[in-house]
Design an enzyme around this catalytic site. Sequence first.
Site, short mmCIF file in Angstrom:
data_model
loop_
_atom_site.label_atom_id
_atom_site.label_comp_id
_atom_site.label_asym_id
_atom_site.label_seq_id
_atom_site.Cartn_x
_atom_site.Cartn_y
_atom_site.Cartn_z
N CYS A 1 13.60 10.99 6.33
CA CYS A 1 13.52 10.70 7.77
C CYS A 1 14.85 10.94 8.47
O CYS A 1 14.89 11.19 9.66
CB CYS A 1 13.09 9.26 7.98
SG CYS A 1 14.23 8.09 7.19
N LYS B 1 0.87 -1.18 0.00
CA LYS B 1 0.00 0.00 0.00
C LYS B 1 0.90 1.22 0.00
O LYS B 1 1.45 1.62 1.02
CB LYS B 1 -0.91 0.02 1.23
CG LYS B 1 -2.19 0.72 0.90
CD LYS B 1 -2.72 1.85 1.73
CE LYS B 1 -1.97 2.86 2.44
NZ LYS B 1 -1.76 4.11 1.64
N GLU C 1 9.16 16.40 15.16
CA GLU C 1 9.61 16.26 13.78
C GLU C 1 8.80 17.19 12.88
O GLU C 1 7.57 17.13 12.86
CB GLU C 1 9.41 14.81 13.31
CG GLU C 1 9.90 14.57 11.90
CD GLU C 1 9.56 13.16 11.38
OE1 GLU C 1 8.39 12.75 11.53
OE2 GLU C 1 10.45 12.51 10.81
N GLU D 1 10.03 1.43 10.45
CA GLU D 1 11.01 2.52 10.24
C GLU D 1 10.21 3.82 10.34
O GLU D 1 9.42 4.14 9.45
CB GLU D 1 11.68 2.36 8.87
CG GLU D 1 12.47 1.05 8.80
CD GLU D 1 13.15 0.78 7.47
OE1 GLU D 1 14.08 -0.03 7.45
OE2 GLU D 1 12.75 1.37 6.45
#
Length: 489
Positions: free
Chosen positions: A291, A181, A393, A257
Site C-alpha cells: 500500500c 478473515k 491506485e 488502513e
Amino acid sequence: MTTSNLLPEVFNVVAGRHVAGRSTFPKVNPADGAVVAQVHEADAEIVDAAVAAARHSLKTWGSSPVGERANLLRRVADRIEARAEEFVEAEIRDTGKPVHLVRELDVARAATNFRSFADTIASAGLDSFMTELADGRQALNYAVNKPLGVVAVIVPWNLPLLLLTWKVAPALACGNTVVVKPSEETPSTATLLAEVIAEAGVPDGVYNVVHGFGPGSAGEHLTTHKDIDGVTFTGESSTGSAIMRAVAPAVRPVSFELGGKNAAVVFADCDLEKTLDGLSRSIFLNTGQVCLCTERVYVERSIFDELANGLVERAKELKLGDPHAAGTTTGPLISDKHREKVQSYLDLAVEEGAEVLVGGGVPQMEGELAHGAWIEPTLWAGLDNSCRVVREEVFGPVAALIPFDTEEEAIDLANDTEYGLAAAVWTTNLERGHRVARSMRVGMAWVNTWYLRDLRSPFGGVGLSGIGREGGLHSLHFYSEPTNICVQL
Ligand code: NAD
Ligand code: 6OD
C-alpha cells in the site's frame, strides 16, 4: 490450471478446532497457475460459532494479568520463529513471492509484531490526574483500560501474515479476542498461526479464523454480526466504505488502513545512487503490491532525464522468476484477475499519452511459470496529474515520472490526490527534507528512505487512505475501552 489429487485443505478455526465448510474453493499459486489447496468457506453458521467462541473466551482472556498475556505473546513469537520455514512455504504457495522477501519481511515481521506489542502492553501506564477544584475539593481521576471486546480482523493478500499479526498482536495484548478473515487469496498462514498460538499456550477461542470472500460470504457475515465490538480492516478504500456501512447500524468503532497513490518528490540535490536504489525499492517491492509503494514520482526538471535513465536501468535489473531461486527479486501479481486490472491500467496509460520507458506488458516466462500472473515492471513519462493512471491506485509495479520546477509546485502536485497514505522526499538538504515532509498531506512521510519502520510510531492514512492510526500506543487506544474512575479525596 493444473490440479493435484493430494491438495492440502485449509480449515476455519473455531475454539481451537478445525471446522470444515459446506463448500470449498480452490487456491491457485499465482507463480504457475497450479491449484495448491482447497479452502473451507465459512457460512453464516460458522461465523456465528466463531464469534460465540470469541465471546466465550473474552471473560477469562480479557481479565488475565497483563504480564501473563505479554509472556504468551512472546511465546507466540518464539513459536513463529521455530516454525518459520512452514510459514515461508505457505506464504510462497499462496503468493508466489520470492523466498528471501517472505523470510526477511513477512515472517520476520510476524514474530516482531508479537514481541513489540508484548513490550508495549507490558510498559503501558494509565491516564491519571490529580484534580483540584476552586471550591477546595480534590479528586483522583484515573482511567482503567478494558478490552474493546470481540474484534473482527479483516486483512488483504499483499503481506498476509505481516498485516494479520500487525492487528492480532495488539488486539490480544489488550485482552480482546478475535475472529480473523484473511483474504480468499491468502488463507494458509492465518490457519497455521492458529496452531502456533495454541502451542504457545493461548487459550482456545481467543483466536478464531473464518475463510471466504467479502459480499455474501464470511466477510459480510462477520461485519454485519450483532455480537462483534469493533472492526479493524486493511484493504481497498471502496471495501472500507462498504464495511463502514455494514457496521453503521450497530455503531461499532473501526480502524481502517486503506489504499494509497503515494508520491515521491526527488530534488536535484539528492544523492542520485541512493535515491535510485530507494526509489526502485519503493516502486517495485513485492511487485508494487504494498500500500505504501510509490506510483507517482515528481522529479526536479534539471535531473529528470538522468533519474529516468537510472530508474529504467534498475527496473531492467529486476529478475522475475521461480520464487525459490536465489536470484529472483520479483514475483507475480496475486492473481489473473488482478493482472487483468493492472493490464487495463497499462493500456490506459498508453491511451492517455504515456511514453513507456520500460516494461508495459506481460513477460515471456518459461515452463510452468508461463501459466502465472506475471507482469513487467513499468515506468511511464509524458503523463500528468489529470490522467486516471496518475490518480487511481494500480497496485502493481508501475510509476509515472513527472517533472517539476519549484518546491511549491512539487508539494502541490504530490498533495493533489484523494488518497493520503505515504510520501517520500529525496534531497541532501535536510532543512528542505523536513519542510517538504511536513507539508505532505499523508499519514507517513519518509526522507531519504522508504518503508523504514519503527512499530511504536503512528501508522495510517488520511482521506481515502484510512481512518485512525495503529502502532505502539495508537494500537492500544483502538483496541481498548477506558473507564475513567473519579475518587473524591
Ligand atoms: P480488498 O479490500 O479487496 O480485500 C481485503 C479484505 O476484505 C479481504 O479479506 C476481502 O475478502 C475482504 N472483503 C472484501 N469485501 C468485503 C466486504 N464487503 N465485507 C467484508 N469484507 C470484505 O483488498 P485487497 O485487494 O485484498 O488488498 C489490496 C488493497 O489493500 C489495496 O487497495 C491496498 O492499498 C490496500 N492495503 C492497504 C494497507 C494499509 O496499511 N493502508 C495495507 C495493505 C493493503
Ligand atoms: O509495516 C506495517 O506495519 C504495515 N502495516 C504495512 C502495510 C503495508 C501495506 O501494504
